[in-house]
Design an enzyme around this catalytic site. Structure first.
Site, PDB file in Angstrom:
ATOM      1  N   ASP A   1       0.801  -1.226   0.000  1.00  0.00           N
ATOM      2  CA  ASP A   1       0.000   0.000   0.000  1.00  0.00           C
ATOM      3  C   ASP A   1       0.837   1.280   0.000  1.00  0.00           C
ATOM      4  OD1 ASP A   1      -2.636  -1.025  -0.098  1.00  0.00           O
ATOM      5  OD2 ASP A   1      -2.456  -1.658   1.984  1.00  0.00           O
TER       6      ASP A   1
ATOM      7  N   ASP B   1      -6.215  -3.904  -6.212  1.00  0.00           N
ATOM      8  CA  ASP B   1      -5.891  -2.590  -5.639  1.00  0.00           C
ATOM      9  C   ASP B   1      -4.432  -2.208  -5.903  1.00  0.00           C
ATOM     10  OD1 ASP B   1      -7.713  -4.333  -4.338  1.00  0.00           O
ATOM     11  OD2 ASP B   1      -7.910  -3.000  -2.623  1.00  0.00           O
TER      12      ASP B   1
HETATM   13  N1  GLY Z   1      -7.302  -1.200  -0.751  1.00  0.00           N
HETATM   14  C1  GLY Z   1      -8.277  -1.649   0.163  1.00  0.00           C
HETATM   15  C2  GLY Z   1      -9.648  -1.277  -0.192  1.00  0.00           C
HETATM   16  O1  GLY Z   1      -9.923  -0.804  -1.279  1.00  0.00           O
HETATM   17  O2  GLY Z   1     -10.507  -1.456   0.650  1.00  0.00           O
END
Ligand code: GLY
Length: 431
Positions: free
Chosen positions: A148, A206
């Site tokens: 992330d 993601d």
């Molecule tokens: N990246 C985590 C979400 O979109 O909840």
């Protein structure tokens, strides 16, 4: 690295023909009202967090097992045991602001929202707070245990570089990008997303959102290995995450030899469903890949994902249900964050393709989000801007609540809308 410069020149050339799409001039009442509200809410939130080292993420919500299982269309008694063990918040904590530290995946969104609100208003107080909250993220550049890092550092330091450039920003971006690239595995051709869970090598859709950080680091350093990693990841994801209709799986896990171990969901309704925000990440990710490379295959892919989203999004106001395959009804939770991500991506896709359909669709989403149905009133909603997002319904977590990333992508989309209204390109480059 020199090839990579050529790639960038080709990509830059595309911008010049990419801003002829038009929207009504900004300054309409709904737009001004949304910007005023965001300014007031974000300043209040910054004051609230000032004496901490934390960032506002959401309002705490509760869930009912009946609602969850009805949405997932599974019998109540067949629900995953680990989910049933989830704790309900204490009654006094219900709708309390959840504050998170720098290591949370959402930590970059609040500073990023302050930057966008500053860009929209020119209010120096917002800039002052944006600088302060961005600087609190410095320790992220030492993190190695998550993918992330792009969300966390690009949304904060990336915007800082656009709006208040400083040499130290580049150091943070590059150091973080080395840690992100360090999670790449040559056999699988992907960056590993998570270090938790039952999977051998999980990669989630993601993760496409983290690649821009690598392109930015390549621009700063001239090191083409960042681009190699980003392109390998994007190509592997394109091959393994997407179904024939261009919807995508949330999680694809790989065996050590690079073959696919399994395809699943984590936050969606079912393994074969189209989790709304995941489709948004895919759309945004491949649109961004085209921006960074000028390669048509990424643009074509983004357009196929856009078509899928437009076909599947059946709500009256275009703010999607939390999962496009969830049973639709009055009480089906919406996901304003997915709507904001999709709107922001479509403004950019519209510019790259000169296709007014995307711009009109994104504008309709913004009208909905800026309406009283989703836009908070001043001093309410825990000082978040938007209401009615869904974090992870299968985990009973953050259902029908404000989320800091809904606010971030909403403000980003407002910036793009304003640029289009002024006859400028909506394409935002952090570096
Ligand atoms: N990246 C985590 C979400 O979109 O909840």
């Amino acid at each position: 690295m020199k090839n990579y410069i050529t790639l960038f020149i080709a990509a830059s050339a595309l911008y010049s023909c990419g801003n002829s799409a038009t929207v009504e001039p900004a300054g309409s009442e709904w737009f001004d009202n949304a910007v005023d509200l965001a300014e007031a809410q974000l300043l209040a939130a910054a004051d609230y967090c000032d004496s901490t080292i934390l960032f506002p993420r959401a309002l705490k919500t509760d869930y009912s097992l009946e609602q969850l299982t009805a949405q997932m269309e599974v019998p109540v008694d067949s629900f995953k045991p680990e989910i049933e063990l989830l704790k309900h918040p204490a009654p006094e904590e219900f709708r309390e602001v959840s504050l998170v530290g720098y290591a949370d995946w959402t930590s970059g969104f609040f500073p990023g929202s302050l930057w966008y609100a500053y860009e929209l208003t020119g209010n120096e107080k917002l800039k002052e707070q944006a600088v302060k909250f961005t600087n609190r993220l410095l320790p992220v550049s030492d993190m190695t245990d998550t993918h992330d890092l792009g969300f966390m550092v690009n949304c904060s330091y990336g915007n800082a570089n656009r709006l208040a450039p400083h040499d130290s920003i580049k150091n943070v971006v590059v150091k973080t990008a080395y840690n992100l690239a360090g999670r790449f595995d040559d056999k699988t051709g992907c960056i590993r997303s998570w270090d938790f869970g039952p999977w051998n090598y999980p990669v989630i859709i993601d993760n496409m959102m983290n690649l821009d950080l690598l392109f930015n680091a390549a621009k700063i350093t001239g090191d083409s290995s960042f681009v190699t990693v980003a392109l390998r990841h994007a190509d592997t994801t394109m091959k393994n995450h997407f179904r024939d209709d261009f919807s995508c799986f949330h999680v694809v896990s790989y065996n050590s030899d690079g073959s696919v171990e399994r395809r699943q969901t984590f936050q969606g309704k079912a393994d074969d469903s189209a989790w709304a925000r995941g489709q948004g990440w895919a759309l945004y990710g491949y649109t961004e890949l085209y921006r960074n490379t000028g390669e048509k295959k990424y643009l074509d892919h983004a357009e196929k994902v856009a078509k899928l989203i437009i076909d599947k999004n059946k709500t009256d106001d275009l703010v999607p249900y939390w999962d496009f395959d969830a049973p639709a009804g009055e009480t089906t939770p919406r996901d304003a964050s997915a709507a904001a991500v999709i709107a922001s991506a479509l403004f950019e896709l519209g510019a790259h393709t000169d296709n007014q359909q995307y711009i009109r669709y994104a504008t309709r989403i913004l009208h909905s989000l800026a309406s009283p149905r989703y836009l908070a009133t001043k001093g309410t909603n825990g000082n978040f801007v938007l209401m009615h997002s869904t974090g992870s319904l299968p985990h009973g977590s953050e259902i029908d609540t404000p989320l800091n990333y809904a606010d971030y992508y909403f403000l980003e989309a407002l910036v793009k809308y304003k640029r289009l209204a002024n006859g400028e390109s909506p394409v935002i480059r952090m570096f």
